[in-house]
Design a protein around this motif. Structure first.
Motif, mmCIF file in Angstrom:
data_model
loop_
_atom_site.group_PDB
_atom_site.id
_atom_site.type_symbol
_atom_site.label_atom_id
_atom_site.label_comp_id
_atom_site.label_asym_id
_atom_site.label_seq_id
_atom_site.Cartn_x
_atom_site.Cartn_y
_atom_site.Cartn_z
ATOM 1 N N TYR A 1 0.857 -1.186 0.000
ATOM 2 C CA TYR A 1 0.000 0.000 0.000
ATOM 3 C C TYR A 1 0.893 1.235 0.000
ATOM 4 C CZ TYR A 1 -3.855 -3.084 1.155
ATOM 5 O OH TYR A 1 -4.783 -4.068 1.122
ATOM 6 N N ALA A 2 1.189 1.757 -1.160
ATOM 7 C CA ALA A 2 2.116 2.876 -1.267
ATOM 8 C C ALA A 2 1.427 4.154 -1.704
ATOM 9 C CB ALA A 2 3.237 2.543 -2.246
ATOM 10 N N GLU A 3 0.088 4.211 -1.538
ATOM 11 C CA GLU A 3 -0.666 5.418 -1.840
ATOM 12 C C GLU A 3 -0.350 5.941 -3.247
ATOM 13 O OE1 GLU A 3 -3.069 6.839 0.107
ATOM 14 O OE2 GLU A 3 -2.825 5.051 1.322
ATOM 15 N N GLY A 4 -0.295 5.029 -4.219
ATOM 16 C CA GLY A 4 -0.078 5.436 -5.599
ATOM 17 C C GLY A 4 1.373 5.616 -5.982
ATOM 18 N N ARG A 5 2.289 5.548 -5.014
ATOM 19 C CA ARG A 5 3.720 5.676 -5.330
ATOM 20 C C ARG A 5 4.292 4.282 -5.586
ATOM 21 N NH1 ARG A 5 2.409 8.887 -1.047
ATOM 22 N NH2 ARG A 5 2.858 11.102 -1.211
ATOM 23 N N THR A 6 5.457 4.229 -6.150
ATOM 24 C CA THR A 6 6.122 2.935 -6.260
ATOM 25 C C THR A 6 6.596 2.522 -4.878
ATOM 26 O OG1 THR A 6 8.320 3.860 -6.609
ATOM 27 C CG2 THR A 6 6.929 3.570 -8.559
ATOM 28 N N ASP A 7 6.746 1.248 -4.672
ATOM 29 C CA ASP A 7 7.211 0.764 -3.368
ATOM 30 C C ASP A 7 8.581 1.344 -3.034
ATOM 31 O OD1 ASP A 7 8.776 -2.363 -4.192
ATOM 32 O OD2 ASP A 7 8.139 -0.792 -5.566
ATOM 33 N N VAL A 8 9.449 1.487 -4.023
ATOM 34 C CA VAL A 8 10.791 2.012 -3.778
ATOM 35 C C VAL A 8 10.716 3.454 -3.290
ATOM 36 C CG1 VAL A 8 12.989 2.618 -4.844
ATOM 37 C CG2 VAL A 8 11.865 0.455 -5.429
ATOM 38 N N ALA A 9 9.874 4.264 -3.930
ATOM 39 C CA ALA A 9 9.771 5.668 -3.532
ATOM 40 C C ALA A 9 9.217 5.802 -2.127
ATOM 41 C CB ALA A 9 8.892 6.434 -4.517
ATOM 42 N N ALA A 10 8.190 5.020 -1.800
ATOM 43 C CA ALA A 10 7.589 5.107 -0.477
ATOM 44 C C ALA A 10 8.568 4.659 0.597
ATOM 45 C CB ALA A 10 6.321 4.260 -0.427
ATOM 46 N N ARG A 11 9.169 3.495 0.386
ATOM 47 C CA ARG A 11 10.101 2.966 1.371
ATOM 48 C C ARG A 11 11.312 3.882 1.533
ATOM 49 N NH1 ARG A 11 11.539 -1.409 -1.193
ATOM 50 N NH2 ARG A 11 13.406 -0.401 -2.010
ATOM 51 N N ASP A 12 11.890 4.270 0.419
ATOM 52 C CA ASP A 12 13.093 5.093 0.487
ATOM 53 C C ASP A 12 12.808 6.482 1.035
ATOM 54 O OD1 ASP A 12 14.359 2.922 -0.521
ATOM 55 O OD2 ASP A 12 14.831 3.795 -2.483
ATOM 56 N N GLY A 13 11.581 6.966 0.836
ATOM 57 C CA GLY A 13 11.231 8.257 1.420
ATOM 58 C C GLY A 13 11.296 8.231 2.925
ATOM 59 N N VAL A 14 10.817 7.148 3.525
ATOM 60 C CA VAL A 14 10.889 6.997 4.978
ATOM 61 C C VAL A 14 12.344 6.847 5.425
ATOM 62 C CG1 VAL A 14 10.282 5.506 6.919
ATOM 63 C CG2 VAL A 14 8.577 6.036 5.171
ATOM 64 N N LEU A 15 13.075 5.993 4.739
ATOM 65 C CA LEU A 15 14.475 5.767 5.117
ATOM 66 C C LEU A 15 15.292 7.053 5.037
ATOM 67 C CD1 LEU A 15 15.124 2.340 3.342
ATOM 68 C CD2 LEU A 15 14.772 2.757 5.784
ATOM 69 N N ASP A 16 15.026 7.879 4.025
ATOM 70 C CA ASP A 16 15.762 9.136 3.873
ATOM 71 C C ASP A 16 15.530 10.071 5.057
ATOM 72 O OD1 ASP A 16 16.905 8.354 1.506
ATOM 73 O OD2 ASP A 16 15.485 9.443 0.227
ATOM 74 N N VAL A 17 14.299 10.101 5.566
ATOM 75 C CA VAL A 17 14.016 10.951 6.728
ATOM 76 C C VAL A 17 14.864 10.514 7.913
ATOM 77 C CG1 VAL A 17 12.268 11.648 8.398
ATOM 78 C CG2 VAL A 17 11.674 11.510 5.972
ATOM 79 N N TYR A 18 14.919 9.214 8.146
ATOM 80 C CA TYR A 18 15.662 8.719 9.314
ATOM 81 C C TYR A 18 17.173 8.793 9.111
ATOM 82 C CZ TYR A 18 11.534 7.291 11.868
ATOM 83 O OH TYR A 18 10.358 7.301 12.573
ATOM 84 N N LYS A 19 17.635 8.854 7.872
ATOM 85 C CA LYS A 19 19.068 9.045 7.647
ATOM 86 C C LYS A 19 19.528 10.392 8.187
ATOM 87 C CE LYS A 19 19.532 6.130 3.530
ATOM 88 N NZ LYS A 19 19.686 6.112 2.045
ATOM 89 N N ASN A 20 18.624 11.352 8.227
ATOM 90 C CA ASN A 20 18.967 12.678 8.739
ATOM 91 C C ASN A 20 18.663 12.824 10.220
ATOM 92 O OD1 ASN A 20 19.798 13.719 6.189
ATOM 93 N ND2 ASN A 20 17.647 13.924 5.592
ATOM 94 N N ALA A 21 18.136 11.770 10.839
ATOM 95 C CA ALA A 21 17.857 11.789 12.273
ATOM 96 C C ALA A 21 19.076 11.288 13.034
ATOM 97 C CB ALA A 21 16.629 10.929 12.568
ATOM 98 N N THR A 22 18.956 11.225 14.346
ATOM 99 C CA THR A 22 20.086 10.785 15.159
ATOM 100 C C THR A 22 20.305 9.278 15.090
ATOM 101 O OG1 THR A 22 18.642 10.659 17.101
ATOM 102 C CG2 THR A 22 19.857 12.726 16.752
#
Length: 290
Positions: A213-234
């Motif tokens: 369930y990627a809300e119309g996005r590709t699975d890669v874009a959805a997953r990587d979008g989340v991972l990118d946020v946490y890459k900038n976290a602590t």
């Protein structure tokens, strides 16, 4: 980072807790504060809310997932207490959210003993008032990556009897350890210190819902979008699939219904819908040391 016991009812200054105030980093999003925001809490900063909102835009169901994960923790702790466990180690406890582990356990075992641990100084600033104001509770400032140091902490040794079964909680924790930090080795080290009958309560984030369930996005874009946020976290996020989460249990025998999306773990209300299950980003399970 040093281990520090917070006796019930006492509130030492930050400098006496094993860290200095300047160690509290509010310039970068922190996963514990982001999780608090997902749960509707107020113990977070603008930087955390902005990062969490980026995750919500990619996966709007993340708030429901956080609540489902918290509900899993409560059910698993109640099950452990009902099964005779009287002492709990809550590792990577995060920002306190009521009901906390000791509050849930004491519904069944009024004298349950609980030690909380986290490596984040800002969690420590909340722990004294919310987690250790009751007798039989304590907090340790330490890192799950060093289980030997955590288990040797004075607070742990004062409250936990390692001759009797212990329930160890690793709820939404091990996905912040990279593979080269050996999360399975952490679990194995903890298991070595525990007697038979002890339990492991574990939940872990997975990327599988993004593929479904990627809300119309590709699975890669959805997953990587989340991972990118946490890459900038602590702390970065390491998503794992069901088989990988099962392997983390190591020497613990996984109990029924196995490692499942957390709404499916012994639900105490209406049967979860398929949508609720598939949109949940956490696997969870309970293991027992034979």
């Amino acid at each position: 980072m040093s281990d520090t016991l917070f006796p019930a009812g006492h509130g030492p200054a930050a400098e006496d807790r094993g860290f200095a105030l300047e160690e509290i980093d509010t310039s970068r999003p922190h996963p514990a504060r982001m999780y608090d925001y997902y749960l509707g809490g107020w113990d977070n900063y603008e930087v955390d809310r902005e990062a969490a909102d980026q995750v919500i835009r990619v996966h709007p169901q993340v708030r429901d997932s956080a609540r489902a994960n918290r509900a899993f923790m409560r059910r698993a702790v109640r099950d452990a207490a009902g099964g005779g466990i009287r002492q709990f180690l809550d590792l990577g406890t995060g920002i306190p959210t009521s009901p906390s582990t000791h509050e849930v356990a004491r519904e069944s075992v009024p004298d349950a003993r609980v030690v909380y641990a986290d490596n984040d100084p800002i969690v420590a600033t909340h722990a004294d008032a919310r987690l250790t104001s009751a007798p039989g509770t304590a907090f340790v400032l330490g890192d799950v990556r060093d289980p030997a140091a955590l288990l040797a902490a004075p607070a742990v040794r004062a409250l936990i009897d390692f001759e009797a079964p212990v329930a160890v909680l690793l709820v939404a924790v091990l996905h912040f350890l990279r593979d080269d930090e050996d999360p399975a080795g952490v679990v194995a080290a903890l298991a070595d210190a525990l007697p038979a009958g002890s339990r492991l309560i574990l939940s872990h984030a997975t990327g599988e819902p993004y593929e479904e369930y990627a809300e119309g996005r590709t699975d890669v874009a959805a997953r990587d979008g989340v991972l990118d946020v946490y890459k900038n976290a602590t702390a970065a996020l390491s998503l794992r699939d069901r088989a990988e989460v099962e392997r983390l249990f190591g020497p613990f025998t996984i109990q029924e219904p196995g490692v499942v999306r957390v709404p499916l773990w012994r639900p105490d209300g209406p049967v979860p819908t398929a949508e609720e299950i598939n949109n949940t980003i956490f696997y969870g399970g309970v293991g027992i040391k034979e």
